[in-house]
Design a protein around this motif. Sequence first.
Motif, PDB file in Angstrom:
ATOM      1  N   ALA A 202       0.793  -1.054  -0.015  1.00 48.51           N
ATOM      2  CA  ALA A 202      -0.071  -0.031   0.315  1.00 48.51           C
ATOM      3  C   ALA A 202       0.085   1.160  -0.251  1.00 48.51           C
ATOM      4  N   ALA A 203       1.691   1.044   0.869  1.00 56.27           N
ATOM      5  CA  ALA A 203       2.772   2.832   0.759  1.00 56.27           C
ATOM      6  C   ALA A 203       3.620   2.784  -0.339  1.00 56.27           C
ATOM      7  N   ILE A 204       4.382   1.782  -0.660  1.00 58.89           N
ATOM      8  CA  ILE A 204       5.157   2.039  -2.023  1.00 58.89           C
ATOM      9  C   ILE A 204       4.119   1.964  -3.153  1.00 58.89           C
ATOM     10  N   ALA A 205       2.437   1.771  -3.101  1.00 59.65           N
ATOM     11  CA  ALA A 205       1.644   2.146  -4.417  1.00 59.65           C
ATOM     12  C   ALA A 205       1.497   3.859  -4.122  1.00 59.65           C
ATOM     13  N   VAL A 206       1.213   4.134  -3.636  1.00 58.32           N
ATOM     14  CA  VAL A 206       1.308   5.361  -3.070  1.00 58.32           C
ATOM     15  C   VAL A 206       1.722   6.322  -3.547  1.00 58.32           C
ATOM     16  N   VAL A 207       3.183   6.422  -2.970  1.00 58.90           N
ATOM     17  CA  VAL A 207       4.627   6.891  -3.563  1.00 58.90           C
ATOM     18  C   VAL A 207       4.461   6.826  -4.952  1.00 58.90           C
ATOM     19  N   LEU A 208       4.345   5.499  -5.837  1.00 58.65           N
ATOM     20  CA  LEU A 208       3.806   5.731  -6.759  1.00 58.65           C
ATOM     21  C   LEU A 208       3.000   6.449  -7.670  1.00 58.65           C
ATOM     22  N   GLY A 209       1.523   6.156  -7.782  1.00 60.25           N
ATOM     23  CA  GLY A 209       0.354   7.232  -7.728  1.00 60.25           C
ATOM     24  C   GLY A 209       0.388   8.944  -7.537  1.00 60.25           C
ATOM     25  N   LEU A 210       0.481   8.804  -6.478  1.00 64.61           N
ATOM     26  CA  LEU A 210       1.674  10.512  -6.029  1.00 64.61           C
ATOM     27  C   LEU A 210       2.386  11.096  -7.268  1.00 64.61           C
ATOM     28  N   GLY A 211       3.217  10.527  -6.837  1.00 63.12           N
ATOM     29  CA  GLY A 211       4.771  11.027  -7.229  1.00 63.12           C
ATOM     30  C   GLY A 211       5.204  10.663  -8.682  1.00 63.12           C
ATOM     31  N   LEU A 212       3.982  10.006  -9.413  1.00 69.26           N
ATOM     32  CA  LEU A 212       4.109   9.961 -10.655  1.00 69.26           C
ATOM     33  C   LEU A 212       2.896  10.459 -11.109  1.00 69.26           C
ATOM     34  N   LEU A 213       2.264  11.511 -10.817  1.00 75.46           N
ATOM     35  CA  LEU A 213       1.016  11.989 -10.591  1.00 75.46           C
ATOM     36  C   LEU A 213       1.023  12.847 -11.779  1.00 75.46           C
TER      37      LEU A 213
END
Length: 276
Positions: A202-213
């Motif tokens: 969950a944490a990595i998915a949030v970082v990837l989603g928000l960081g690449l947005l």
Amino acid sequence: MEHDVPGATEHDDQAPRTPQKPDSAVVRDALGVGIAVGLSGFAFGVTSAGSGLTVLQTCALSLLVFTGASQFALVGALAGGGNPFTAAAGAFFLGVRNAFYGLRLSQLLALPRAVRPFAAHWVIDETTAVSLAQPTRRAARIGFTVTGLSLYVLWNLTTLLGALGAEAIGDTDAWGLDAAGPAVFLALLAPMLRTTTERAVAAIAVVLGLGLLPVLPAGVPVLVAALAAPAVLYVEGRKGDAKAAAKGDATEDVRPGDTRNDPRSDIQHDTQREDR
């Protein structure tokens, strides 16, 4: 010969029972989700009307499609000047996830065949989350039904009101109605993240989603965030292999007949000295 164990009862031989949950508690939780998410129909009604769809078209989408993410994706693409067929295709593929929800819920709910076609229309994120959170099949059925019914009724009602009062409501971002659905779903998902592996995904998915947005086209960051699961599982697998290899090496170090590292050998030697 059988021996009676003090304090034993006939229930000791039975498998542990599944904890029960009062029906009223299930209904309360389901209504909370249905009402909270149903209010975001205002945002869809306003967004749809603002993208050029008529009130009738907007209401038809909520009545027939009834999957918020796909509906927002469709009207968002139309508002951005996208091709109607491309927008519909994108919304369709986004809604395919509900088919996988249905595979899980069909086993959990085990509804009669005559009811399944109607229940399939209510297989969405919120009904799935509420159903899976219940301890028994009865509670899961109640949660699914109450969530689906309350959300369907309220979503369509607020869609109509939002489409009719688009000018009066104004900017939906200022009201924050578009965030109600995701916020409730995250609140349901958070308690289910019990293990370290689940929290890491969950944490990595949030970082990837928000960081690449900010750098990737809309929709792509979500697809990239899905890579968090196989990445974490790969790392966990490597750790498991390393532990197994280390354990194997430790076992090989102790050879058959070698008692130098065996604490029992000291006891045997002391006993032999006493016998002498």
